[in-house]
Design a protein around this motif. Structure first.
Motif, PDB file in Angstrom:
ATOM      1  N   VAL A   1      -6.478   4.432  -6.137  1.00  0.00           N
ATOM      2  CA  VAL A   1      -7.530   5.055  -5.262  1.00  0.00           C
ATOM      3  C   VAL A   1      -7.243   6.578  -5.388  1.00  0.00           C
ATOM      4  O   VAL A   1      -6.401   7.048  -4.939  1.00  0.00           O
ATOM      5  CB  VAL A   1      -7.586   4.425  -4.093  1.00  0.00           C
ATOM      6  CG1 VAL A   1      -8.787   5.473  -3.343  1.00  0.00           C
ATOM      7  CG2 VAL A   1      -8.177   3.178  -4.265  1.00  0.00           C
TER       8      VAL A   1
ATOM      9  N   VAL B   1      -2.886   5.481  -2.974  1.00  0.00           N
ATOM     10  CA  VAL B   1      -4.094   6.308  -2.555  1.00  0.00           C
ATOM     11  C   VAL B   1      -3.509   7.904  -2.950  1.00  0.00           C
ATOM     12  O   VAL B   1      -2.461   7.987  -2.239  1.00  0.00           O
ATOM     13  CB  VAL B   1      -4.450   5.819  -1.018  1.00  0.00           C
ATOM     14  CG1 VAL B   1      -5.466   6.981  -0.936  1.00  0.00           C
ATOM     15  CG2 VAL B   1      -5.308   4.765  -1.204  1.00  0.00           C
TER      16      VAL B   1
ATOM     17  N   TYR C   1       0.941  -1.329  -0.126  1.00  0.00           N
ATOM     18  CA  TYR C   1      -0.057   0.149  -0.040  1.00  0.00           C
ATOM     19  C   TYR C   1       0.826   1.304   0.023  1.00  0.00           C
ATOM     20  O   TYR C   1       1.676   1.433   0.851  1.00  0.00           O
ATOM     21  CB  TYR C   1      -0.910   0.020   1.193  1.00  0.00           C
ATOM     22  CG  TYR C   1      -1.603   1.121   1.660  1.00  0.00           C
ATOM     23  CD1 TYR C   1      -2.208   2.149   0.487  1.00  0.00           C
ATOM     24  CD2 TYR C   1      -1.991   1.313   2.912  1.00  0.00           C
ATOM     25  CE1 TYR C   1      -2.835   3.232   1.245  1.00  0.00           C
ATOM     26  CE2 TYR C   1      -2.643   2.399   3.523  1.00  0.00           C
ATOM     27  CZ  TYR C   1      -3.036   3.217   2.448  1.00  0.00           C
ATOM     28  OH  TYR C   1      -3.768   4.537   3.053  1.00  0.00           O
TER      29      TYR C   1
ATOM     30  N   PHE D   1      -9.275   6.822   4.090  1.00  0.00           N
ATOM     31  CA  PHE D   1      -9.065   5.442   3.413  1.00  0.00           C
ATOM     32  C   PHE D   1      -9.077   4.498   4.505  1.00  0.00           C
ATOM     33  O   PHE D   1      -8.336   4.539   5.300  1.00  0.00           O
ATOM     34  CB  PHE D   1      -7.870   5.611   2.445  1.00  0.00           C
ATOM     35  CG  PHE D   1      -7.802   4.356   1.653  1.00  0.00           C
ATOM     36  CD1 PHE D   1      -8.717   3.840   0.661  1.00  0.00           C
ATOM     37  CD2 PHE D   1      -6.853   3.320   2.398  1.00  0.00           C
ATOM     38  CE1 PHE D   1      -8.645   2.628   0.071  1.00  0.00           C
ATOM     39  CE2 PHE D   1      -6.805   1.887   1.492  1.00  0.00           C
ATOM     40  CZ  PHE D   1      -7.386   1.775   0.585  1.00  0.00           C
TER      41      PHE D   1
END
Ligand SMILES: C[S@@+](CC[C@H](N)C(=O)[O-])C[C@H]1O[C@@H](n2cnc3c(N)ncnc32)[C@H](O)[C@@H]1O
Length: 338
Positions: free
Chosen positions: A108, A84, A60, A115
């Motif tokens: 995203v 993100v 991530y 988030f």
């Protein structure tokens, strides 16, 4: 254990440079979003190497921007990368990367502060704690404006064996202003020892792996940047709820130059302050004249264990908040004056 399937190696095809991407999509940095970009892919490769072996990992990345670190992560043969990014101007450039790495990059457009972390990794990887943690990582050249609240939130997540984030020992490789990196890694007794040092080190092995000079970023920030790697410990060094540990640590460090009994006293309402602080220190076997920075994690463990017992005996105690009490007292004084 690799997160899934057989080992695979992957390299992105030749792409425009990050500088060309910035020019192509007119990505002038916006100060409010703490945008300082890394254009040198050798440097982004170095950050990603410090994360460890990412082959078949789930990663991530926070705030990919023009995508330098994103490229280095994809070239490390990950199973999947989720990014993100708040600023919509970066999405077309990231989409270009996604096309070059089919099935590997999820984008995203959103805010990392809202988030939901459980959306970053597959459900099947949850709750692996002991010898066999899942190959799950968080990596990011964090926006300075959100780096401290984010790391506190992720540390809280790391402390949880259940709940949305229970991905076991999720490793994190993140950038911070150099002074914050020094606080995160400060050892007992050092001047930089702070709330962040204790909160990070009771849960993780924390290493300041290298410093990036400000001049490596475009635009150049006013400070140098530290890259910090966090490896969550198999067992937290303090086995009490995160919020309780945070409360004790925060109170101790609010008077960082005074003896530790001063801050600890703030855990208790005024009427019982002297007596309860004395009991806490005595039962925890901690010298009241130590300064906050001299307290080891073991000292904090004893203090948290005893404070927990005191809270169990008096349930109002944990809810007690010195700051709120002082605010109320201030407004009462104000009312009297008016
Ligand atoms: C310091 S820049 C890093 C950019 C890129 N990773 C690099 O190293 O060149 C921080 C990035 O985080 C993004 N960002 C800032 N605040 C954010 C937030 N709340 N949520 C998601 N992204 C954010 C910015 O738009 C920017 O792209």
């Amino acid at each position: 254990m690799a997160a899934s399937g057989a080992l695979s190696t992957f390299r992105l095809p030749p792409l425009p440079t990050i500088r060309e991407i910035i020019k192509l999509f007119r990505l002038q940095a916006v100060k409010q979003l703490s945008q300082n970009f890394l254009l040198d892919l050798r440097l982004t490769d170095k950050i990603v190497r410090k994360a460890g072996n990412l082959t078949n990992a789930y990663v991530y990345e926070v705030g990919p921007g023009p995508g330098g670190i994103t490229r280095s992560i994809l070239n490390a043969s990950v199973a999947e990368l989720l990014v993100v990014e708040k600023d919509s101007r970066f999405i077309p450039g990231l989409q270009m990367l996604s096309d070059a790495a089919p099935g590997k990059l999820r984008i995203v457009h959103g805010d990392v502060l809202t988030f939901k972390i459980e959306k970053a990794f597959p459900e099947s990887l949850k709750r692996q704690w002991e010898d066999d943690p899942p190959n799950v990582h968080i990596i990011g050249n964090l926006p300075f404006s959100v780096s401290t609240p984010l790391i506190i939130r992720w540390l809280e997540n790391v402390s949880q064996r259940d709940g949305p984030f229970a991905y076991g020992r999720t490793q994190m490789t993140l950038t911070f202003q150099k002074e914050v990196a020094e606080r995160l890694t400060a050892s007992t007794g050092s001047k930089q020892r702070s709330r962040l040092s204790v909160m990070a080190q009771y849960l993780c092995s924390v290493q300041h792996v290298f410093t990036i000079p400000g001049r490596a970023f475009v635009p150049k920030p006013e400070v140098d940047v530290g890259v910090v790697h966090f490896t969550p410990l198999t067992q937290p060094r303090i086995q009490q709820p995160f919020k309780l540990v945070e409360k004790v640590v925060q109170n101790v460090f609010q008077f960082r130059r005074k003896y530790c009994h001063r801050g600890l006293g703030m855990l208790f309402p005024e009427a019982q302050r002297l007596e309860s602080t004395g009991k806490l220190l005595q039962w925890a076997d901690v010298d009241p004249t130590l300064r906050p920075r001299q307290l080891t994690i073991s000292h904090f463990r004893s203090l948290c264990d005893v404070y927990r017992k005191m809270c169990d005996e008096d349930p109002n105690l944990f809810a007690y908040n010195f700051r709120e009490e002082s605010k109320k007292n201030k407004s009462k004084k104000q009312e009297k004056r008016e």
